[in-house]
Design a protein around this motif. Structure first.
Motif, PDB file in Angstrom:
ATOM      1  N   GLN A   1     -41.079  38.311  55.790  1.00 52.71           N
ATOM      2  CA  GLN A   1     -40.782  39.343  56.782  1.00 52.71           C
ATOM      3  C   GLN A   1     -39.813  40.407  56.277  1.00 52.71           C
TER       4      GLN A   1
ATOM      5  N   THR B   1     -46.304  37.179  53.715  1.00 57.15           N
ATOM      6  CA  THR B   1     -45.681  36.320  54.723  1.00 57.15           C
ATOM      7  C   THR B   1     -44.169  36.470  54.770  1.00 57.15           C
TER       8      THR B   1
ATOM      9  N   GLU C   1     -45.081  42.571  58.037  1.00 59.72           N
ATOM     10  CA  GLU C   1     -46.380  42.094  58.515  1.00 59.72           C
ATOM     11  C   GLU C   1     -46.441  41.925  60.020  1.00 59.72           C
TER      12      GLU C   1
END
Length: 170
Positions: free
Chosen positions: A71, A69, A129
């Motif tokens: 970035q 999660t 992601e």
């Protein structure tokens, strides 16, 4: 050997020499054309493999099997080590071009893959992601920086004297 009217049949030495000379000349002319054709085929092959590696790495990053999660951390990367193109995912918590290989292919030996800006060699492209290219380090390799000011980074694929084929980092 004699023919119907007592004449010799077959080819004379002069005719054979002229034929061999013309054949040698045609072979001499075709060599550069063949070399250019082979270089073009190698360039297109390297281009296709690079496109596939970048596409697979981006697709894997969007799938985000690791559930990342943050970035700022890479989820997948496309690495180029020598003439070996690889797509890697993290093993545990670390991402390395030597481990977690999910796809690999060997580029033609005479292919050069460089960055259009600066002309440096391409080592890797890492994705977060969200499928965005990151300015990151993967297994000691500095990955291609993320696009600046909305401009995509460009990669050149060069073989011999062929014009460069450009690839935009997706």
């Amino acid at each position: 050997m004699t023919g119907r009217k007592g004449e010799a049949s077959g080819f004379s030495l002069i005719e054979l020499m002229v034929t061999l000379t013309v054949l040698a000349f045609l072979i001499l002319l075709s060599t550069p054309l063949t070399r250019a054709w082979v270089q073009s085929a190698h360039q297109r092959s390297a281009y296709g493999m690079l496109i596939e590696a970048l596409g697979r790495a981006k697709a894997l990053s969007l799938r985000n099997a690791a559930g990342q999660t943050d970035q700022t951390l890479p989820v997948a990367a496309a690495c180029l080590i020598g003439s070996d193109a690889r797509v890697v995912v993290p093993v545990g918590t670390s991402l390395s071009c030597a481990a977690g290989i999910v796809w690999s292919s060997t580029l033609p030996e005479d292919a050069k893959v460089t960055l259009a800006t600066g002309g440096g060699a391409l080592s890797c492209v890492a994705y977060n992601e969200r499928g965005l290219a990151l300015d990151a380090t993967v297994g000691g390799l500095h990955c291609t920086p993320a696009p600046n000011n909305g401009q995509q980074a460009i990669i050149n694929v060069i073989v011999g004297n062929e014009n460069a084929l450009t690839v935009s980092i997706p």
